[in-house]
Design an enzyme around this catalytic site. Sequence first.
Site, PDB file in Angstrom:
ATOM      1  N   CYS A 142       0.819  -1.214   0.000  1.00 45.02           N
ATOM      2  CA  CYS A 142       0.000   0.000   0.000  1.00 45.02           C
ATOM      3  C   CYS A 142       0.851   1.263   0.000  1.00 45.02           C
ATOM      4  O   CYS A 142       0.327   2.364  -0.176  1.00 45.02           O
ATOM      5  CB  CYS A 142      -0.941   0.006   1.201  1.00 45.02           C
ATOM      6  SG  CYS A 142      -1.974  -1.447   1.273  1.00 45.02           S
ATOM      7  N   HIS A 146      -2.648   6.735   3.963  1.00 38.22           N
ATOM      8  CA  HIS A 146      -3.219   5.529   3.381  1.00 38.22           C
ATOM      9  C   HIS A 146      -4.434   5.140   4.222  1.00 38.22           C
ATOM     10  O   HIS A 146      -4.412   5.240   5.453  1.00 38.22           O
ATOM     11  CB  HIS A 146      -2.197   4.392   3.366  1.00 38.22           C
ATOM     12  CG  HIS A 146      -2.797   3.106   2.954  1.00 38.22           C
ATOM     13  ND1 HIS A 146      -3.479   2.972   1.758  1.00 38.22           N
ATOM     14  CD2 HIS A 146      -2.884   1.911   3.577  1.00 38.22           C
ATOM     15  CE1 HIS A 146      -3.942   1.746   1.670  1.00 38.22           C
ATOM     16  NE2 HIS A 146      -3.603   1.076   2.759  1.00 38.22           N
ATOM     17  N   ASN A 167     -10.196   0.127   1.373  1.00 39.67           N
ATOM     18  CA  ASN A 167      -8.741   0.160   1.196  1.00 39.67           C
ATOM     19  C   ASN A 167      -8.402  -0.228  -0.250  1.00 39.67           C
ATOM     20  O   ASN A 167      -8.569  -1.381  -0.642  1.00 39.67           O
ATOM     21  CB  ASN A 167      -8.103  -0.833   2.190  1.00 39.67           C
ATOM     22  CG  ASN A 167      -6.597  -0.904   2.076  1.00 39.67           C
ATOM     23  OD1 ASN A 167      -5.992  -0.314   1.186  1.00 39.67           O
ATOM     24  ND2 ASN A 167      -5.974  -1.635   2.995  1.00 39.67           N
TER      25      ASN A 167
HETATM   26  O1  UT7 Z   1      -3.411  -1.702   3.908  1.00 36.07           O
HETATM   27  C1  UT7 Z   1      -2.737  -2.237   5.005  1.00 36.07           C
HETATM   28  C2  UT7 Z   1      -3.299  -3.502   5.408  1.00 36.07           C
HETATM   29  N1  UT7 Z   1      -4.345  -3.643   6.356  1.00 36.07           N
HETATM   30  C3  UT7 Z   1      -4.500  -3.014   7.534  1.00 36.07           C
HETATM   31  O2  UT7 Z   1      -3.870  -2.053   7.864  1.00 36.07           O
HETATM   32  C4  UT7 Z   1      -5.513  -3.614   8.462  1.00 36.07           C
HETATM   33  C5  UT7 Z   1      -5.044  -3.610   9.886  1.00 36.07           C
HETATM   34  N2  UT7 Z   1      -5.969  -4.287  10.802  1.00 36.07           N
HETATM   35  C6  UT7 Z   1      -7.224  -3.870  11.025  1.00 36.07           C
HETATM   36  O3  UT7 Z   1      -7.662  -2.881  10.487  1.00 36.07           O
HETATM   37  C7  UT7 Z   1      -8.071  -4.630  12.045  1.00 36.07           C
HETATM   38  O4  UT7 Z   1      -7.233  -5.514  12.772  1.00 36.07           O
HETATM   39  C8  UT7 Z   1      -9.230  -5.430  11.386  1.00 36.07           C
HETATM   40  C9  UT7 Z   1     -10.281  -4.461  10.810  1.00 36.07           C
HETATM   41  C10 UT7 Z   1      -8.701  -6.315  10.270  1.00 36.07           C
HETATM   42  C11 UT7 Z   1      -9.931  -6.292  12.428  1.00 36.07           C
HETATM   43  O5  UT7 Z   1     -10.447  -5.489  13.485  1.00 36.07           O
HETATM   44  P1  UT7 Z   1     -10.308  -5.956  15.002  1.00 36.07           P
HETATM   45  O6  UT7 Z   1     -11.005  -4.971  15.828  1.00 36.07           O
HETATM   46  O7  UT7 Z   1      -8.820  -6.187  15.245  1.00 36.07           O
HETATM   47  O8  UT7 Z   1     -11.124  -7.302  15.020  1.00 36.07           O
HETATM   48  P2  UT7 Z   1     -10.617  -8.780  15.364  1.00 36.07           P
HETATM   49  O9  UT7 Z   1      -9.843  -9.340  14.225  1.00 36.07           O
HETATM   50  O10 UT7 Z   1      -9.982  -8.778  16.734  1.00 36.07           O
HETATM   51  O11 UT7 Z   1     -11.989  -9.558  15.461  1.00 36.07           O
HETATM   52  C12 UT7 Z   1     -12.941  -9.263  16.482  1.00 36.07           C
HETATM   53  C13 UT7 Z   1     -14.164 -10.114  16.240  1.00 36.07           C
HETATM   54  C14 UT7 Z   1     -13.853 -11.595  16.017  1.00 36.07           C
HETATM   55  O12 UT7 Z   1     -14.890 -12.337  16.605  1.00 36.07           O
HETATM   56  P3  UT7 Z   1     -14.681 -13.040  18.052  1.00 36.07           P
HETATM   57  O13 UT7 Z   1     -13.526 -13.981  17.858  1.00 36.07           O
HETATM   58  O14 UT7 Z   1     -14.365 -11.915  18.987  1.00 36.07           O
HETATM   59  O15 UT7 Z   1     -15.986 -13.713  18.281  1.00 36.07           O
HETATM   60  C15 UT7 Z   1     -13.938 -11.752  14.526  1.00 36.07           C
HETATM   61  O16 UT7 Z   1     -14.289 -13.059  14.119  1.00 36.07           O
HETATM   62  O17 UT7 Z   1     -14.828  -9.664  15.049  1.00 36.07           O
HETATM   63  C16 UT7 Z   1     -15.031 -10.787  14.176  1.00 36.07           C
HETATM   64  N3  UT7 Z   1     -14.992 -10.315  12.811  1.00 36.07           N
HETATM   65  C17 UT7 Z   1     -16.085  -9.905  12.145  1.00 36.07           C
HETATM   66  N4  UT7 Z   1     -17.366  -9.827  12.518  1.00 36.07           N
HETATM   67  C18 UT7 Z   1     -18.248  -9.360  11.613  1.00 36.07           C
HETATM   68  C19 UT7 Z   1     -13.918 -10.187  12.007  1.00 36.07           C
HETATM   69  N5  UT7 Z   1     -14.299  -9.711  10.808  1.00 36.07           N
HETATM   70  C20 UT7 Z   1     -15.640  -9.526  10.877  1.00 36.07           C
HETATM   71  C21 UT7 Z   1     -16.598  -9.056   9.975  1.00 36.07           C
HETATM   72  N6  UT7 Z   1     -17.886  -8.975  10.376  1.00 36.07           N
HETATM   73  N7  UT7 Z   1     -16.285  -8.640   8.714  1.00 36.07           N
END
Ligand code: UT7
Length: 348
Positions: free
Chosen positions: A134, A275, A305
């Site tokens: 990115c 970004h 993104n």
């Molecule tokens: O361009 C550069 C590359 N990317 C980035 O910079 C992304 C960096 N990371 C992030 O932005 C965040 O870590 C994410 C948006 C990817 C994830 O957010 P988070 O607050 O860290 O969520 P998490 O992965 O800790 O997941 C929390 C919960 C999980 O459920 P449980 O295990 O707590 O029951 C996930 O399964 O949210 C769940 N979850 C979702 N629920 C509904 C993950 N994705 C989704 C979804 N819809 N799309």
Amino acid sequence: MNDEKQMNIEIIGTGRALPSKKVSNDDLAARIDTSDEWIRSHTGIGSRYIADEDIACSDLAAEAAKNALAMAAGYTGDDPAERDKAAAEIAGTIDMIVLATATADYFGTPSTACIVQDRICARNAAAMDITAGCTGFVYGLETAAGLLSINSRRKRALVIGAEVLSRMINWEDRGTCVLFGDGAGAVVVEKSGKNSGILQTLLFADGSGSESLVMRRGGTRNPFKKGEVIDTPICVEMNGQEVYNFAVKAITDTVEALMKAGNISIDNIVRIIPHQANARIVQAARRRLHIPAEKFYMNIEEYANTSSATIPIALDELNRSGQIKKGDLILTVGFGGGLTYGGNIIIW
Ligand code: UT7
């Protein structure tokens, strides 16, 4: 205060191209186990543009390039024939095309930049792709600036960030598929004697984090094997939390380092274009930096993104809507796969 050689690499045209199909969070929620509420509250994303099946990276890249070329030739209207005529007037004067992408038309060769070179009839341009996740556009701008600076015969370059990420996503992985969108942005840069252009660029990499954002299959590390059944695309795998923490620090460190390298106060910066991977990443970084929210340009709500396309799309939006003006100091900051990060300070 700055590198003399880069002082006069000026942006003289901007352009962008988005697929026609806009997909809302609710549209996704109808197909996978997610919700508008989760996506908005965790990322700030409301929708994304998704390319039709017959559209590849070079198609979006060529459209964005033509828009940037037309602007450089003085045309900013929306008549496609007039746009193409204006773009063609200047395409032959481009010496170099640098195209940043993680989602090239083809693996390895030919470069997507070569396909664009042919499509826009930039017959005098050398062409190459760069892979810097990115941060690709930030890297691309510095690459083009360097290539123009080092050879007096080169005058103009086209820098493009273009992605069709929707084709490199596992649509069954809700943790990644809701985050990305397709699009392209481009700028025409020119060597000029004016006191405007790229003032400062810093590029960084930390390859120790390469596994936290990876397209694992298809390369020489994990080639497809004879007889193997391929039922998912080559797709982005991401350790979200690791990338999140890296990203907050990458923005903070890059902004501070650019201020120091350029001997500039943040008060002098009119706009910061970060970004856009997650609105929460930008919020966390800006709180650490004590910078008011209004200074950050955000469009993640509409586009999600778009990786290397994010910054040039934002530049074009700001430029065409008159939100940045001649003489304004602009700061870009990118971060992403590699891991890579970096930024530019530009006098508009
Ligand atoms: O361009 C550069 C590359 N990317 C980035 O910079 C992304 C960096 N990371 C992030 O932005 C965040 O870590 C994410 C948006 C990817 C994830 O957010 P988070 O607050 O860290 O969520 P998490 O992965 O800790 O997941 C929390 C919960 C999980 O459920 P449980 O295990 O707590 O029951 C996930 O399964 O949210 C769940 N979850 C979702 N629920 C509904 C993950 N994705 C989704 C979804 N819809 N799309």
